[in-house]
Design an enzyme around this catalytic site. Structure first.
Site, PDB file in Angstrom:
ATOM      1  N   GLU A 188      40.815  34.534  39.268  1.00 64.18           N
ATOM      2  CA  GLU A 188      40.717  33.089  39.085  1.00 64.18           C
ATOM      3  C   GLU A 188      39.222  32.776  39.070  1.00 64.18           C
ATOM      4  O   GLU A 188      38.509  33.155  39.995  1.00 64.18           O
ATOM      5  CB  GLU A 188      41.403  32.390  40.263  1.00 64.18           C
ATOM      6  CG  GLU A 188      41.543  30.924  40.018  1.00 64.18           C
ATOM      7  CD  GLU A 188      42.135  30.163  41.203  1.00 64.18           C
ATOM      8  OE1 GLU A 188      42.684  30.789  42.126  1.00 64.18           O
ATOM      9  OE2 GLU A 188      42.024  28.927  41.181  1.00 64.18           O
ATOM     10  N   ARG A 224      45.320  45.163  50.298  1.00 63.39           N
ATOM     11  CA  ARG A 224      44.010  44.641  49.910  1.00 63.39           C
ATOM     12  C   ARG A 224      42.936  45.286  50.772  1.00 63.39           C
ATOM     13  O   ARG A 224      43.182  45.740  51.874  1.00 63.39           O
ATOM     14  CB  ARG A 224      43.972  43.124  49.954  1.00 63.39           C
ATOM     15  CG  ARG A 224      43.974  42.488  51.309  1.00 63.39           C
ATOM     16  CD  ARG A 224      44.153  40.972  51.215  1.00 63.39           C
ATOM     17  NE  ARG A 224      42.981  40.277  50.745  1.00 63.39           N
ATOM     18  CZ  ARG A 224      42.973  39.453  49.686  1.00 63.39           C
ATOM     19  NH1 ARG A 224      44.054  39.248  48.968  1.00 63.39           N
ATOM     20  NH2 ARG A 224      41.875  38.827  49.343  1.00 63.39           N
ATOM     21  N   LYS A 262      36.786  34.391  48.612  1.00 67.21           N
ATOM     22  CA  LYS A 262      35.879  33.543  47.848  1.00 67.21           C
ATOM     23  C   LYS A 262      35.660  32.201  48.535  1.00 67.21           C
ATOM     24  O   LYS A 262      34.570  31.646  48.482  1.00 67.21           O
ATOM     25  CB  LYS A 262      36.454  33.313  46.450  1.00 67.21           C
ATOM     26  CG  LYS A 262      36.204  34.484  45.511  1.00 67.21           C
ATOM     27  CD  LYS A 262      36.744  34.216  44.127  1.00 67.21           C
ATOM     28  CE  LYS A 262      38.233  34.436  44.076  1.00 67.21           C
ATOM     29  NZ  LYS A 262      38.800  34.445  42.741  1.00 67.21           N
TER      30      LYS A 262
HETATM   31  P1  ATP Z   1      40.094  35.414  47.236  1.00 70.66           P
HETATM   32  O1  ATP Z   1      41.062  35.172  48.334  1.00 70.66           O
HETATM   33  O2  ATP Z   1      38.846  36.079  47.670  1.00 70.66           O
HETATM   34  O3  ATP Z   1      39.839  34.206  46.401  1.00 70.66           O
HETATM   35  P2  ATP Z   1      41.976  36.210  45.344  1.00 70.66           P
HETATM   36  O4  ATP Z   1      42.966  37.270  45.509  1.00 70.66           O
HETATM   37  O5  ATP Z   1      42.447  34.809  45.414  1.00 70.66           O
HETATM   38  O6  ATP Z   1      40.789  36.479  46.320  1.00 70.66           O
HETATM   39  P3  ATP Z   1      41.715  36.416  42.536  1.00 70.66           P
HETATM   40  O7  ATP Z   1      40.600  35.973  41.687  1.00 70.66           O
HETATM   41  O8  ATP Z   1      42.990  35.704  42.461  1.00 70.66           O
HETATM   42  O9  ATP Z   1      41.171  36.372  44.032  1.00 70.66           O
HETATM   43  O10 ATP Z   1      41.931  37.986  42.438  1.00 70.66           O
HETATM   44  C1  ATP Z   1      41.861  38.768  41.282  1.00 70.66           C
HETATM   45  C2  ATP Z   1      42.490  40.091  41.605  1.00 70.66           C
HETATM   46  O11 ATP Z   1      41.751  40.767  42.616  1.00 70.66           O
HETATM   47  C3  ATP Z   1      43.892  39.913  42.127  1.00 70.66           C
HETATM   48  O12 ATP Z   1      44.734  40.831  41.474  1.00 70.66           O
HETATM   49  C4  ATP Z   1      43.766  40.211  43.589  1.00 70.66           C
HETATM   50  O13 ATP Z   1      44.942  40.747  44.112  1.00 70.66           O
HETATM   51  C5  ATP Z   1      42.618  41.209  43.631  1.00 70.66           C
HETATM   52  N1  ATP Z   1      41.956  41.173  44.919  1.00 70.66           N
HETATM   53  C6  ATP Z   1      41.389  40.115  45.517  1.00 70.66           C
HETATM   54  N2  ATP Z   1      40.917  40.430  46.727  1.00 70.66           N
HETATM   55  C7  ATP Z   1      41.177  41.743  46.919  1.00 70.66           C
HETATM   56  C8  ATP Z   1      40.944  42.672  47.979  1.00 70.66           C
HETATM   57  N3  ATP Z   1      40.338  42.305  49.110  1.00 70.66           N
HETATM   58  N4  ATP Z   1      41.349  43.944  47.817  1.00 70.66           N
HETATM   59  C9  ATP Z   1      41.944  44.324  46.686  1.00 70.66           C
HETATM   60  N5  ATP Z   1      42.219  43.515  45.652  1.00 70.66           N
HETATM   61  C10 ATP Z   1      41.837  42.226  45.759  1.00 70.66           C
HETATM   62 MG    MG Z   2      43.055  33.265  44.495  1.00 70.11          MG
END
Ligand code: ATP
Ligand code: MG
Length: 550
Positions: free
Chosen positions: A36, A262, A272
């Site tokens: 995102e 994760r 983020k």
């Molecule tokens: P955040 O909570 O930091 O915003 P998010 O999962 O909401 O992280 P996205 O931009 O939606 O962020 O994630 C893009 C991809 O990265 C998704 O497939 C997510 O599962 C993966 N991802 C995010 N954080 C991790 C992590 N700590 N370890 C492994 N994969 C991750």
């Molecule tokens: Mg997200």
């Protein structure tokens, strides 16, 4: 575990092997990385990037970059660019760049389809009422009073939602599944909400937006993703993932969602939202501050893509959440740099040394190896004369136990030069040591064939007359453990020091990495280093016992 992962592949690859054996997707493997664009990517994302891209690579498939831009309020063009830069820097190539928002028309059609099948309804309840009537893990939820609206009424209301007739939150579209489902995510989940906001891609065309749980599976299906890899917290959402695709019936076989744990790392915040708060509150100097666990920050800190990929490889792909020690990450960068970068002499907390029996006006060129592990990296010369600087930590007026470096009366080796004996320390009026008077033994010149007496300490030095002043930023992690064992913000994560360096460092260019002999690995900061001023960031320390006094 690590060796296993590298040689045998991981559980996701086993699933793909089985799918290939049964011909489920005709041997096709298509993955996606779906960020995102609401912030910079962090090292957790790097794990997901490595997994998605290398899985596609391994099976001769493709991995696409898809911006999951279904949330109009938080997304920004700056993030869109940064995400691409980070993926490229890690060394991966996507097939296509896709935008979830390009599918808003299709998603709308799918929603209408569901309404026509009696599988979705417009609810007038507020978000708060909906959450209150959802039930608990042990009790079923309560049906919405609007659940039995006719298909015609639902179609009309949904169209009116789209046309902007209602305010945010006034209505929503819910899937009609079951309020008694043991899985809370299946209790008539909201699939469309009203948000009057301008979208970076679709502008003001839409004022209704699909919810993640509904949009994500459709995005995968539309693109022809086969294996949709996501993190463990979505395991409970898999039924709604499957439902969203199956009930429409357009796609067969549907993509399959596979969850893995994760990545969490000690001393690092991996969200983020929190990282954005650090930026907004000015606790750090932007998303690429070298203390940030963002890919941009880690890059500026001096990490290499090779080290990050190696790290992601070593931690493997787990099915249970755990926290990896940050020391493993440090190990990976140290290992990558130790045979790649040249060594330089840099003096921290300098003390001046005057060699009282060394001829005034004389300078010798001393030969130093650039990397003691890699002879092919050659040698350089550094000047040596009567006045030098040494590290403050290399002198003690009253030596501690097992302290073998300089103290009054003790003889040590000045690396690549001579043996020196400290004769006395000179103090200013306030009692601070301002210089050390030493004598040298001309017979002990390094490389002269001298193989005489042993000394226990070897220290490094720079020539005072030709020393270059540099700025060194000693960086720590943004989070530290407090006395209660909680992770809290580290107020002392950056200590800036003025150091003296050997003359060659005056030529350092932004992005150049070095080992500062006996100190650690450093990079010339890509933004702050100029022709006139050299600013270095600490990348990682040496594993040596330097700090403990040998
Ligand atoms: P955040 O909570 O930091 O915003 P998010 O999962 O909401 O992280 P996205 O931009 O939606 O962020 O994630 C893009 C991809 O990265 C998704 O497939 C997510 O599962 C993966 N991802 C995010 N954080 C991790 C992590 N700590 N370890 C492994 N994969 C991750
Ligand atoms: Mg997200």
């Amino acid at each position: 575990m690590n060796e296993d992962v590298r040689t045998k592949g991981n559980f996701i690859h086993q699933i793909i092997d089985e799918d290939n054996a049964t011909g489920k997707y005709d041997g096709k493997v298509q993955t996606r990385f779906p960020p995102e664009p609401n912030g910079y990517l962090h090292i957790g994302h790097a794990k997901s990037i490595c997994l998605n891209f290398s899985t596609a690579e391994k099976y001769g498939g493709v991995c696409n970059l898809r911006y999951d831009d279904t949330n109009p309020e938080k997304e920004d063009e700056e993030y869109v660019k940064a995400i691409q830069e980070d993926i490229k820097w890690l060394g991966f190539k996507w097939g296509h760049v896709f935008w979830a928002s390009d599918y808003f028309d299709t998603m709308y059609d799918v929603a209408v389809d569901l309404i026509k099948q009696g599988k979705a309804f417009v609810d007038d309840q507020s978000a708060e009422e909906i959450s209150r009537t959802r039930g608990t893990l042990t009790e079923p939820g309560i049906d919405s009073p609007y659940r039995d609206r006719s298909i015609e009424e639902n179609l009309r209301l949904f169209e009116e939602m789209r046309d902007g007739k209602y305010a945010d939150g006034e209505k929503c579209l819910r899937a009609k599944i079951s309020m008694a489902s043991p899985n809370m995510n299946m209790r008539d989940p909201v699939i469309y909400r009203i948000v009057h906001a301008t979208h970076h891609n679709t502008g003001d065309k839409w004022c209704i937006y699909p919810m993640y749980d509904f949009a994500h599976p459709l995005e995968d299906a539309i693109e022809g993703v086969t294996h949709s890899i996501c993190t463990l917290e979505f395991e409970d959402h898999r039924p709604i993932y499957d439902w969203s695709i199956d009930e429409v019936g357009w796609w067969d076989p549907r993509p399959q969602q596979i969850e893995f744990a994760r990545l969490n790392i000690t001393n690092m915040v991996m969200s983020k939202r929190y990282l954005k708060a650090f930026v907004d509150e000015g606790k750090v100097d932007g998303w690429d501050d070298p203390r940030m666990p963002t890919i941009a920050g880690i890059r500026r800190r001096g990490y290499t893509p090779e080290a990050i990929r190696d790290f992601c490889d070593r931690i493997g792909v787990a099915k249970a959440n755990s926290t990896v020690e940050v020391e493993l990450l440090e190990h990976c960068i140290r290992e990558d740099l130790q045979e790649k970068v040249e060594s330089r002499n840099v003096i921290f907390d300098p003390i001046k040394v005057v060699i009282t029996n060394y001829p005034e006006g004389q300078t010798e060129e001393m030969v130093m190896e650039n990397n003691r592990n890699v002879p092919e990296m050659g040698e350089r010369t550094v000047p040596f004369s009567r006045e030098l600087y040494i590290d403050g930590a290399d002198f003690m007026e009253v030596p501690a136990k097992k302290y073998f470096r300089l103290y009054p009366g003790n003889e040590v080796r000045f690396k690549g030069a001579y043996f020196l004996t400290c004769q006395e320390s000179i103090r200013d009026e306030e009692g601070n040591i301002v210089e050390l008077h030493c004598t040298y033994d001309p017979e002990t010149r390094s490389g002269s064939g001298f193989e005489g007496r042993k000394v226990k300490g070897t220290i490094h030095w720079v020539d005072a007359a030709t020393a270059v002043k540099i700025k060194v930023r000693e960086l720590d992690y943004l989070m530290v453990e407090n006395e209660e064992g909680e992770q809290v913000f580290n107020e002392n994560s950056m200590v800036v020091k003025e150091c003296y360096a050997e003359p060659l460092l005056a030529e350092a260019k932004a992005g150049d990495r070095f080992q500062f002999f006996r100190h650690g690995y450093y990079i010339a900061d890509e933004k702050l280093t100029t022709d006139d001023e050299k600013v270095f960031n600490s990348i990682v320390g040496l594993k040596s016992s330097y700090k403990t006094g040998k």
